[in-house]
Design an enzyme around this catalytic site. Structure first.
Site, PDB file in Angstrom:
ATOM      1  N   LYS A   1       0.880  -1.183   0.000  1.00  0.00           N
ATOM      2  CA  LYS A   1       0.000   0.000   0.000  1.00  0.00           C
ATOM      3  C   LYS A   1       0.917   1.232   0.000  1.00  0.00           C
ATOM      4  CE  LYS A   1      -1.987   3.147   1.992  1.00  0.00           C
ATOM      5  NZ  LYS A   1      -1.874   4.565   1.563  1.00  0.00           N
TER       6      LYS A   1
ATOM      7  N   CYS B   1      13.393  11.357   7.429  1.00  0.00           N
ATOM      8  CA  CYS B   1      13.266  10.856   8.805  1.00  0.00           C
ATOM      9  C   CYS B   1      14.543  11.103   9.595  1.00  0.00           C
ATOM     10  CB  CYS B   1      12.907   9.385   8.796  1.00  0.00           C
ATOM     11  SG  CYS B   1      14.084   8.381   7.879  1.00  0.00           S
TER      12      CYS B   1
ATOM     13  N   GLU C   1       9.320   1.467  11.125  1.00  0.00           N
ATOM     14  CA  GLU C   1      10.376   2.486  10.960  1.00  0.00           C
ATOM     15  C   GLU C   1       9.683   3.838  11.010  1.00  0.00           C
ATOM     16  OE1 GLU C   1      13.425   1.720  11.032  1.00  0.00           O
ATOM     17  OE2 GLU C   1      13.541  -0.365  10.370  1.00  0.00           O
TER      18      GLU C   1
ATOM     19  N   THR D   1       5.177   8.184  13.607  1.00  0.00           N
ATOM     20  CA  THR D   1       5.083   7.473  14.884  1.00  0.00           C
ATOM     21  C   THR D   1       3.621   7.260  15.274  1.00  0.00           C
ATOM     22  OG1 THR D   1       7.247   8.216  15.599  1.00  0.00           O
ATOM     23  CG2 THR D   1       5.675   7.665  17.340  1.00  0.00           C
TER      24      THR D   1
ATOM     25  N   GLU E   1       8.816  16.321  15.635  1.00  0.00           N
ATOM     26  CA  GLU E   1       9.314  16.177  14.265  1.00  0.00           C
ATOM     27  C   GLU E   1       8.565  17.152  13.366  1.00  0.00           C
ATOM     28  OE1 GLU E   1       8.245  12.662  11.937  1.00  0.00           O
ATOM     29  OE2 GLU E   1      10.350  12.485  11.356  1.00  0.00           O
TER      30      GLU E   1
END
Ligand code: NAP
Ligand code: MG
Length: 489
Positions: A186, A295, A261, A241, A391
């Site tokens: 996906k 990331c 990840e 996350t 982030e």
């Protein structure tokens, strides 16, 4: 064809080796964020479509042609796919730059070659998957011998983000296929085009139909169906996350294996002995590459207080000469953010930094042109600010002063994340101490750059669970089976 003309792949689902529309006829739009123009409407997989993809993948895994191939045969197919990717590098880079808004040169020179390298690296493993042997002492007079096999898990559900979509797709597909799994992929809604092009190349390479199925669509529909499917043995996810935590909890309920990840807020630590002629441009790449939508972005820049003025002045000057603009122009170093939502979020963080009292030394504004372009932005602040803790996933760095090593280590580890860290020093004692004590999946020393497929990639704390790449990434797609041979005396 010029480098900004586009040959689109089929904008449909790739299930059982066929290109299909979705079962309810639904679509979503692929957009070029640098111009705001539509690239076409892609079929949006429904839960029924995802089910059909899982059935097809299960059929290949359980007795289908794929399940009967040797490791060497799988390796040949992966190698052929790598060759096709390499031949198609300009087209894939074009699709990626159009779909994501990143500089074409970055995709052409770095990301797409890494995709070919990843398929090739795992092609090499496909016939070298071994277990261990154990010579054991006799028990009750019987000789004993045990060994282990590494078996594939079944259908791997792969879910990818939009920021480096082609590279991450190869990280998921290559090790899963090398060991004999089948895959339902996906891709990210905002960046599905290169995954669909890979579908064409997978068919051309000769993988049996249904070995890899691609179900573009909406995360809460297609992604949700995939992570809940009883036919899926493992979910291999790269993304935020927040979504990673949700996937982890869903997978736990059915005891699916997971690799997660996730996000990062990585420190770079710069000591006075480092050569700022080297550090400043390299640190800037780490913050601003892919518009900061990386990331591993080294967005917390810890600088020894004695050099903070000089470093900040130089970083500001460097940021101000970076060329932000058309992803297809030769001299462009930063392109567009992915979409309006990301733009709003990044500008919101910049406003929050100013409101919290951080000193904005450069950037901070959106460019006055169509698309979602933001100036490279640098603050001086403290580690407790939101801009240093959350982030941002945009071109925003925060310079944070430190006075000594204990303080640098404490600040570096004061983060929910633990993805990467960069050390800029030539002091080997320091390098050893920080390499050991930093909470991070990867530590770079005097460098920042793309991962290599042979080297494992992982995060600790809120940056994830499990490894991609390397032998670890291969093993993460297997289950260990133990065989005990016992022969009576
Ligand atoms: P995201 O919002 O978490 O989305 C990632 C993928 O998950 C997309 O395909 C998304 O579909 C799908 N998804 C969303 N909701 C879902 C659900 N309920 N069930 C199943 N799938 C669902 O992340 P992103 O914004 O695309 O990517 C940016 C994030 O990825 C950043 O946090 C970045 O740090 C992280 N990242 C980590 C690494 C690493 O190696 N650690 C590498 C690259 C990126 P839609 O596209 O339809 O929303
Ligand atoms: Mg797009």
């Amino acid at each position: 064809m010029s480098k900004n003309e586009l040959a689109l792949p089929p904008l449909r689902l790739f299930i059982d080796g066929e290109w299909r529309g979705s079962s309810d006829g639904g679509t979503f739009e692929a957009v070029n964020p640098a111009t705001g123009t539509s690239l076409g409407n892609i079929s949006a997989a429904t839960a029924d479509d995802v089910h059909a993809a899982v059935v097809s993948a299960s059929r290949q895994f359980n007795g289908g042609e794929w399940s009967r191939l040797t490791g060497a045969d799988r390796g040949k197919l992966l190698w052929r796919l790598a060759d096709l990717v390499q031949k198609d590098v300009a087209n894939l880079a074009r699709l990626e730059a159009m779909d994501v808004g990143r500089p074409y040169g970055e995709a052409f020179h770095v990301e797409i070659p890494l995709v070919a390298d990843t398929f090739r690296y795992y092609a090499g493993w496909a016939d070298k998957i071994t277990g261990r042997t154990f010579s054991l002492p006799p028990f009750n007079g019987a000789d004993r011998f045990s060994y282990t096999l590494r078996k594939p898990l079944g259908v791997v559900g792969a879910i990818t983000p939009w920021n480096a979509p082609t590279m991450i797709t190869s990280w998921k597909l290559a090790p899963a296929l090398a060991v004999g799994n089948t895959v339902v992929l996906k891709p990210a809604e905002a960046a599905s085009l290169t995954a669909l092009r890979l579908g064409e190349l997978i068919a051309e390479a000769g993988f049996p139909p249904g070995t890899v199925n691609i179900v573009p669509g909406i995360g809460s529909v297609a992604g949700e169906a995939l992570i809940n499917s009883p036919g899926v043995g493992k979910v291999s996810f790269t993304g935020s996350t927040a979504v990673g935590k949700h996937i982890g909890s869903v997978a736990a309920a059915s005891l699916k294996k997971v690799t997660l990840e996730l996000g990062g807020k990585s420190p770079q630590i710069i000591w006075p002995d480092a050569d700022l002629d080297i550090v400043v441009p390299a640190a800037a790449i780490s913050i601003f590459a892919n518009q900061g939508q990386t990331c591993a972005a080294g967005s917390r820049i810890l600088v020894h207080r004695t050099i903070i003025d000089e470093f900040s002045t130089r970083l500001k000057a460097h940021a101000e000469q970076l060329v932000v603009g058309d992803p297809f122009a030769e001299d462009t170093q930063m392109g567009s953010l992915i979409n309006q939502k990301q733009l709003d979020s990044v500008l919101g963080y910049i406003a929050a930094g100013i409101a919290e009292g951080a000193e904005l030394i450069t950037g901070g504004a959106r460019l006055k042109r169509p698309g979602y372009f933001v100036e490279p932005t640098v603050f001086i602040g403290t580690n407790s600010y939101r801009i240093a803790q959350e982030e941002i996933f945009g071109p925003v760095g925060v310079v944070i002063p430190f006075d000594n090593d204990d303080e640098a280590l404490r600040i570096a580890n004061e983060s929910q994340y633990g993805l990467t860290a960069v050390l800029w020093t030539n002091d080997s004692k320091r390098i050893n101490r920080f390499s050991n004590d930093l909470q991070a999946g990867t530590v770079w020393v005097n460098a920042w750059g793309p991962p290599h497929p042979a080297v494992p990639w992982s995060g600790t704390k809120a940056s994830g669970i499990g490894e991609d790449l390397g032998l670890e990434g291969l093993h993460a797609n297997t289950v260990v089976r133990t065989i005990n041979l016992v022969s009576s005396a």
